[in-house]
Design a protein around this motif. Sequence first.
Motif: not given
Length: 580
Positions: A125-127, A129, A142, A145, A156, A158
């Motif tokens: 997840s973005d958190s 990354r 990426d 979403e 989102r 990755y």
Amino acid sequence: MAADAVGYARLMTGDDLATVGDLDVARAVFRAHIESRAGRVIDMAGDSVLAVFEAATGAVAAAQAIQASINPTAERAPPQRQMRFRIGVHLGDVIEKPDGTVYGDGVNIAARLQGLADPGGIAVSDSVRIAVKGKLEAIFEDRGEQVVKNIADPVRVYRVATPGVGTGPVHPGIAAEGSALAQPDKPSIAVLPFANMSGDPEQAYFTDGIAEDLLTGLARMRWLFVIARNSSFQFREEQVDVQAAGQRLGVRYLIGGTVRKAGSRVRITAHLLDTASGAHLWAERYDRELVDIFAVQDEITESVLAVIEPALRKAEIERIRRKRPDDLGAYDFYLRALAHMFDPRPEGRNLALQYVDHALAKDPGYAEAHGVAAWCYFAKSLWEGSMPADFVAPMLLHAQAVRSLQTEDAGTLAHGAIALALATKDYGAAMEMIDRAIALNPSSAHAHGHGSVIATWAGLSDKSIALSQQALRLSPFDPLSVMPLAGQAGAHVLRGDYAQGLVFARRALAVYPNHTPSCLLTIVCLVRLGRLGEAMAFARDFSAVFPSYRIIAQAPVLGMFVDELRLAGLPAQVVPGALA
């Protein structure tokens, strides 16, 4: 961290004892890397793993180490025995009970990320990354979403790649190189599968047929770069993020829509999107009688083209109008056949052939239906192989029908060409059909992919590799990329580059595990590279799947390597009438 084995049920069906043994080994790898990075295993139920960590860096580092350990082991196993894992990592709060079990959105999101990861890969997840950026050697690709089940807000996602470390096959085509695809130097477009709004799952074939015909019309525009159906239709089960889909497919425009069929009427909605901005450029709704269906397809195609290129000449628009079947019932049966023709199971191809018989009974001159039949008999001859001589006569009949009917459908020409090449070994005539198909539709992935195989059979290794590379770019997520991958494997073998031949043969087997030519090319490459033990082990596994296989000295390309195949342990008795 949440992880799950890919295709575990299939592996258990093939060899349950071996699968359980492989799973035990994998679990030990997971436990060792998790615990060495301040993590704790919560659960290992079935083929899954759930773990918590003190820090996001420990979770991602453990995931990288796990895949770096497991993927090379899987690579050395026979394709049908390769055990790979998907891993998802999320940074969030969890609720831990006294017995050690954990709950909460953090766990749920990690599980959903696992499902979005590539086989042998990692999704975060973005958190995560943000938390690990600059602290680990990792590349974050990426994926946009994603709307995931039971989670209110989109996540989102990755993909994680480690420089210099393989993460297993990402996609069979060029996307396996690991980065977003570059935009072509001309307007590029993909047609997403239209949504079936009829409330009847049985109508999915009709909905796909609408999108297929729209795609065919667009592909006739030589100045457009059109992504092939088998790649764009990979988004069928996804909530599509327009910009992410555009990056993954390497296109500027996307077309989507819905189809609702009720009785003799159909309602079609269509829209055109700009992937750079996500903006709607055009949208329209059509309510028609089914007898007007072809006119609607032409209207949609013309409208889309007019938006992309306002100065489009009328003569170019006229080129999208192709010969229609004389009987609407024939078209319906053709669409039903089309829905099953690429099914890798024999029963799928048999069902497609049944529908083709109905279509041709109504319209014997329906070239596209002959093309479906030519492909199905080609696939049966090459990949089923139990009684291949039974398939040669009908394969040749339908291939010759495609050739004589002078169709302008590139995919149909390609299917007829490869069937003709296998049935007659007249590679010159087959390549003429491929060249015509590409001239008609430069965006035909089938024409390029099938042409790659035919060029290899003809000994044209440079042409084969060029055609293969273009096929993989035109359809980067295509289940049928086994064709250009196998074609390129054979081309490298002809050049004497057995290391590269092995790379592409294995990539082909990752797409289609029991693809006979790729299995045999793998054996040839291993023998030529001096890895006789591996070749013999692979040959034993191959013979277990195809016990009736015999080396055919007349087989294209492989007939040059009878000694290598025999040395690996394959029987050399020729079966009369068989095809290799």
